[in-house]
Motif scaffolding. Sequence first.
Motif, short mmCIF file in Angstrom:
data_model
loop_
_atom_site.label_atom_id
_atom_site.label_comp_id
_atom_site.label_asym_id
_atom_site.label_seq_id
_atom_site.Cartn_x
_atom_site.Cartn_y
_atom_site.Cartn_z
N GLU A 187 -1.84 14.73 -2.76
CA GLU A 187 -1.34 14.02 -1.58
C GLU A 187 -2.41 13.95 -0.48
N SER A 245 4.73 -0.03 -4.03
CA SER A 245 5.18 1.19 -3.37
C SER A 245 4.02 2.15 -3.12
N ARG A 275 2.75 3.36 0.54
CA ARG A 275 2.81 4.80 0.84
C ARG A 275 1.50 5.35 1.36
#
Length: 301
Positions: free
Chosen positions: A185, A217, A221
Amino acid sequence: MRNALTLALILSLATGGIAPVAGASAQELTPLLDSVSSARESEAPSSADRERDEDLGGADRVAAQTGDDFYCRERRLGTWFYCDKPKPKPSEQQSAQPARSSAERLAAIAKELEELKARAILEPTPENIAHYIAFQREQLDRASSFADMWQRTIWQNPDLDYTLQRPVNQLGKRTWLDTRNADRERVLSQISQRYGVFYFYSSACAACETFGPIMRSISDRFGLTVMAISLDGGPTRAFPNYTVDTGQYKAMGMRGQQVPALVLFDTATKRPMPIGYGVMAADEVMNRIFTLTSIKPGSDF
């Protein structure tokens, strides 16, 4: 008188006989004759000397046959030495042979096991089957000992334990995955600063209709720039601002016309890195991008 007798005896020895001496009695001659006989016996070669001479001659004959002049003829070693060069004993010959390597020994064991197995199958007598089972059990015991010692060695040497880098037990694996996801992340949140993605599709591709929203998506994101390129010129609902392919597919090193296809492009090095083909889950796409940009080859296995 005695001096005359002595002189007569010396002359007789020189001529090979005993000449009579005038005026000498038998009693006076007897001791002298005995001493002469003893002297002759002491000068005659003994049986041991004759045997030694015969042996020396035999050694010469053997030397002539073997051709080893120095060892036999010149040194004249006699009966206590062999003129033939000493030959190594069977035990010495075996010890002189190089020992088999561990790999050769292991190959011999495997070969014998196969031979016993084949014999037990072709000739299934109780003796053959029992012999095969016993030998197989011996090798299983050896393998068990190896596996046990392997495990104990890893326990005692943490630098050899790969599970410390990639755990396999449930608790350790869960912890490792949590840490891995956190690192992923963090990397993907900054990926748009250097990298972009080329998304190749076709309007007639059903898989592209499924995969398009997934890429949308991911782009939303992480703020990742995704350039959709249509191979057949048709649109896609996920990326209305698409571009028609004018050679970008081949320029990126892609082959054939397989779609959907993803290519990661490094703006710093101007180098394309194919991510993959076909429909992929969002998690799989993120893992591949993270691996290509942050994991050194070979360090994750």
